[in-house]
Design a protein around this motif. Structure first.
Motif, mmCIF file in Angstrom:
data_model
loop_
_atom_site.group_PDB
_atom_site.id
_atom_site.type_symbol
_atom_site.label_atom_id
_atom_site.label_comp_id
_atom_site.label_asym_id
_atom_site.label_seq_id
_atom_site.Cartn_x
_atom_site.Cartn_y
_atom_site.Cartn_z
ATOM 1 N N LYS A 39 30.931 47.108 39.988
ATOM 2 C CA LYS A 39 32.058 47.301 40.898
ATOM 3 C C LYS A 39 33.352 47.281 40.076
ATOM 4 C CE LYS A 39 33.956 43.958 44.007
ATOM 5 N NZ LYS A 39 33.652 42.744 44.747
ATOM 6 N N ILE A 40 34.317 48.116 40.441
ATOM 7 C CA ILE A 40 35.611 48.111 39.724
ATOM 8 C C ILE A 40 36.512 47.041 40.348
ATOM 9 C CG2 ILE A 40 37.649 49.479 39.118
ATOM 10 C CD1 ILE A 40 35.257 50.826 37.925
ATOM 11 N N ILE A 41 37.095 46.211 39.499
ATOM 12 C CA ILE A 41 38.031 45.196 39.994
ATOM 13 C C ILE A 41 39.346 45.280 39.207
ATOM 14 C CG2 ILE A 41 36.209 43.600 40.781
ATOM 15 C CD1 ILE A 41 36.972 41.881 38.248
ATOM 16 N N THR A 42 40.399 44.666 39.750
ATOM 17 C CA THR A 42 41.697 44.645 39.054
ATOM 18 C C THR A 42 41.900 43.264 38.448
ATOM 19 O OG1 THR A 42 42.530 46.204 40.681
ATOM 20 C CG2 THR A 42 44.180 45.075 39.346
ATOM 21 N N THR A 43 42.296 43.211 37.184
ATOM 22 C CA THR A 43 42.505 41.926 36.505
ATOM 23 C C THR A 43 43.983 41.525 36.599
ATOM 24 O OG1 THR A 43 42.935 42.883 34.309
ATOM 25 C CG2 THR A 43 40.626 42.507 34.892
ATOM 26 N N ALA A 44 44.295 40.322 36.120
ATOM 27 C CA ALA A 44 45.626 39.741 36.344
ATOM 28 C C ALA A 44 46.792 40.537 35.750
ATOM 29 C CB ALA A 44 45.655 38.317 35.815
ATOM 30 N N ASP A 45 46.543 41.353 34.726
ATOM 31 C CA ASP A 45 47.656 42.137 34.167
ATOM 32 C C ASP A 45 47.765 43.529 34.816
ATOM 33 O OD1 ASP A 45 45.606 43.581 33.018
ATOM 34 O OD2 ASP A 45 46.147 43.163 30.939
ATOM 35 N N GLY A 46 46.961 43.753 35.849
ATOM 36 C CA GLY A 46 47.031 45.036 36.563
ATOM 37 C C GLY A 46 46.013 46.050 36.089
ATOM 38 N N SER A 47 45.395 45.798 34.926
ATOM 39 C CA SER A 47 44.407 46.762 34.423
ATOM 40 C C SER A 47 43.045 46.501 35.062
ATOM 41 C CB SER A 47 44.328 46.701 32.895
ATOM 42 O OG SER A 47 44.052 45.391 32.436
ATOM 43 N N LYS A 48 42.275 47.573 35.206
ATOM 44 C CA LYS A 48 40.972 47.475 35.879
ATOM 45 C C LYS A 48 39.886 47.077 34.889
ATOM 46 C CE LYS A 48 42.514 49.891 39.603
ATOM 47 N NZ LYS A 48 42.590 49.408 40.959
ATOM 48 N N THR A 49 38.808 46.567 35.437
ATOM 49 C CA THR A 49 37.599 46.371 34.641
ATOM 50 C C THR A 49 36.393 46.537 35.557
ATOM 51 O OG1 THR A 49 36.506 45.009 32.961
ATOM 52 C CG2 THR A 49 37.375 43.831 34.868
ATOM 53 N N ILE A 50 35.207 46.392 34.987
ATOM 54 C CA ILE A 50 33.982 46.514 35.781
ATOM 55 C C ILE A 50 33.342 45.141 35.898
ATOM 56 C CG2 ILE A 50 31.688 47.583 35.884
ATOM 57 C CD1 ILE A 50 32.814 49.958 34.328
ATOM 58 N N GLN A 51 32.847 44.868 37.087
ATOM 59 C CA GLN A 51 32.171 43.593 37.320
ATOM 60 C C GLN A 51 30.700 43.846 37.649
ATOM 61 O OE1 GLN A 51 32.988 41.386 41.092
ATOM 62 N NE2 GLN A 51 33.546 39.731 39.708
ATOM 63 N N ILE A 52 29.841 43.018 37.052
ATOM 64 C CA ILE A 52 28.419 43.042 37.436
ATOM 65 C C ILE A 52 28.266 41.919 38.454
ATOM 66 C CG2 ILE A 52 26.040 42.856 36.614
ATOM 67 C CD1 ILE A 52 26.823 44.490 34.433
ATOM 68 N N GLU A 53 28.177 42.301 39.678
ATOM 69 C CA GLU A 53 28.235 41.298 40.756
ATOM 70 C C GLU A 53 27.129 40.257 40.642
ATOM 71 O OE1 GLU A 53 29.909 42.530 44.807
ATOM 72 O OE2 GLU A 53 28.882 44.325 44.095
ATOM 73 N N GLU A 54 25.925 40.758 40.402
ATOM 74 C CA GLU A 54 24.754 39.876 40.354
ATOM 75 C C GLU A 54 24.913 38.747 39.323
ATOM 76 O OE1 GLU A 54 21.491 42.617 40.251
ATOM 77 O OE2 GLU A 54 20.241 41.065 39.326
ATOM 78 N N TRP A 55 25.622 39.056 38.228
ATOM 79 C CA TRP A 55 25.808 38.081 37.149
ATOM 80 C C TRP A 55 27.148 37.351 37.241
ATOM 81 C CZ3 TRP A 55 24.238 41.228 32.119
ATOM 82 C CH2 TRP A 55 22.835 41.280 32.052
ATOM 83 N N ASN A 56 28.024 37.809 38.139
ATOM 84 C CA ASN A 56 29.417 37.356 38.173
ATOM 85 C C ASN A 56 30.033 37.433 36.764
ATOM 86 O OD1 ASN A 56 31.819 36.387 39.144
ATOM 87 N ND2 ASN A 56 31.242 34.237 38.884
ATOM 88 N N GLU A 57 29.812 38.589 36.136
ATOM 89 C CA GLU A 57 30.270 38.809 34.752
ATOM 90 C C GLU A 57 31.093 40.097 34.714
ATOM 91 O OE1 GLU A 57 29.719 36.787 32.215
ATOM 92 O OE2 GLU A 57 30.040 38.002 30.426
ATOM 93 N N GLN A 58 32.209 40.076 33.949
ATOM 94 C CA GLN A 58 33.082 41.239 33.861
ATOM 95 C C GLN A 58 33.018 41.853 32.465
ATOM 96 O OE1 GLN A 58 33.569 39.128 37.036
ATOM 97 N NE2 GLN A 58 34.456 38.167 35.242
ATOM 98 N N TYR A 59 33.396 43.131 32.366
ATOM 99 C CA TYR A 59 33.489 43.787 31.060
ATOM 100 C C TYR A 59 34.655 43.207 30.251
ATOM 101 C CZ TYR A 59 30.018 47.452 32.021
ATOM 102 O OH TYR A 59 28.848 48.138 32.257
ATOM 103 N N HIS A 60 35.660 42.654 30.945
ATOM 104 C CA HIS A 60 36.824 42.047 30.279
ATOM 105 C C HIS A 60 37.208 40.787 31.026
ATOM 106 C CE1 HIS A 60 37.150 46.490 29.750
ATOM 107 N NE2 HIS A 60 37.325 46.135 28.488
ATOM 108 N N SER A 61 38.176 40.064 30.442
ATOM 109 C CA SER A 61 38.674 38.847 31.086
ATOM 110 C C SER A 61 39.379 39.180 32.395
ATOM 111 C CB SER A 61 39.652 38.171 30.116
ATOM 112 O OG SER A 61 40.459 37.269 30.810
ATOM 113 N N ILE A 62 39.133 38.379 33.427
ATOM 114 C CA ILE A 62 39.845 38.602 34.700
ATOM 115 C C ILE A 62 41.324 38.218 34.562
ATOM 116 C CG2 ILE A 62 37.851 38.392 36.253
ATOM 117 C CD1 ILE A 62 38.776 35.449 36.680
ATOM 118 N N HIS A 63 41.674 37.525 33.477
ATOM 119 C CA HIS A 63 43.077 37.163 33.242
ATOM 120 C C HIS A 63 43.882 38.343 32.700
ATOM 121 C CE1 HIS A 63 42.126 33.004 34.039
ATOM 122 N NE2 HIS A 63 41.076 33.130 33.247
ATOM 123 N N GLY A 64 43.220 39.462 32.424
ATOM 124 C CA GLY A 64 43.939 40.643 31.930
ATOM 125 C C GLY A 64 43.083 41.402 30.926
#
Ligand SMILES: C[S@@+](CC[C@H](N)C(=O)[O-])C[C@H]1O[C@@H](n2cnc3c(N)ncnc32)[C@H](O)[C@@H]1O
Length: 230
Positions: free
Chosen positions: A4-29
């Motif tokens: 799933k595509i999500i937005t991180t704290a600096d406004g840039s997007k990343t991808i989240q693997i929901e099942e793992w609650n793991e992101q391609y990048h930090s949710i802080h940006g």
């Protein structure tokens, strides 16, 4: 696995693997993290090191562990236009993102380089397993395979080790994978990663790396930089 595509704290997007609650990048940006770990403490450090060792920098060969969204590759391409370097970039990725996912990412917009969006798209659309010249200072070879299948020896100046965390993929943070990384690097090669766990540091040291802890990106206390030479 569902992505799933999500937005991180600096406004840039990343991808989240929901099942793992793991992101391609930090949710802080996502952009902030990539710039801090891979560009500042990786690419620009390596650039200065090669300049110090060789008098000048001509070429930097980079291996990325987990090409994913292409954000690290895109930031590296942008840097290759600002500094006198020719980058040969190899991105290994077993599970490439889809065109739809790529279109939902907003890196060119967030970085205010909308004129480069075609280059970002080309990074994703270019042929796999072949070196593609994207600009006069940047080539990209994407390899679709597992990290454990990497066989290059003494080839890279720099590794961006950007695998999912040890919490979800512990098998990627082991001595056997780090030995493959060590062998793939040239004698003065450098590896950077967002990870800072003691077990990761010890696994890197046990295959021969000298490891330093550096301040992490926003939201993270530390990160690691490992050097093959002393
Ligand atoms: C943290 S993400 C990489 C983020 C990426 N550097 C970016 O800027 O978007 C980890 C990546 O490793 C890939 N991956 C996971 N396990 C792998 C494996 N065993 N071999 C190769 N790729 C793998 C995933 O598909 C994912 O793209």
């Amino acid at each position: 696995m569902l992505r799933k595509i999500i937005t991180t704290a600096d406004g840039s997007k990343t991808i989240q693997i929901e099942e793992w609650n793991e992101q391609y990048h930090s949710i802080h940006g996502a952009i902030q993290e990539a710039n801090h770990v891979y560009i500042k403490h990786g690419l620009l450090f390596c650039f200065d090191l090669l300049k110090f060792l060789n008098g000048k920098v001509q070429e930097i060969s980079v291996l990325e562990i987990g090409f994913g969204t292409g954000l690290n590759a895109f930031l590296t391409l942008l840097q290759s236009e600002k500094h006198p370097m020719d980058v040969h970039y190899v991105g290994v990725e077993a599970f490439p993102i889809s065109s739809k996912e790529m279109e939902a990412l907003n890196y060119a917009e967030e970085l205010q380089v909308l004129e480069k969006i075609a280059l970002f798209e080309e990074m994703h659309n270019c042929t796999w397993e072949k070196e593609n010249r994207l600009t006069s200072h940047f080539t990209l070879k994407k390899q679709q395979k597992l990290f454990k299948e990497i066989t290059e020896k003494d080839q890279f100046d720099l590794i961006y080790f950007d695998a999912f965390g040890a919490r979800v993929q512990p098998e990627l943070w082991t001595e056997s994978i780090f030995k493959i990384m060590y062998d793939a690097l040239k004698s003065e090669g450098v590896l950077v990663t967002y990870a800072a766990k003691g077990s990761v540091r010890r696994a890197l040291q046990s295959v021969g790396f000298s490891v330093e802890r550096l301040p992490g990106p926003p939201g993270k206390r530390e990160m690691l930089r490992a050097r093959k030479g002393t």
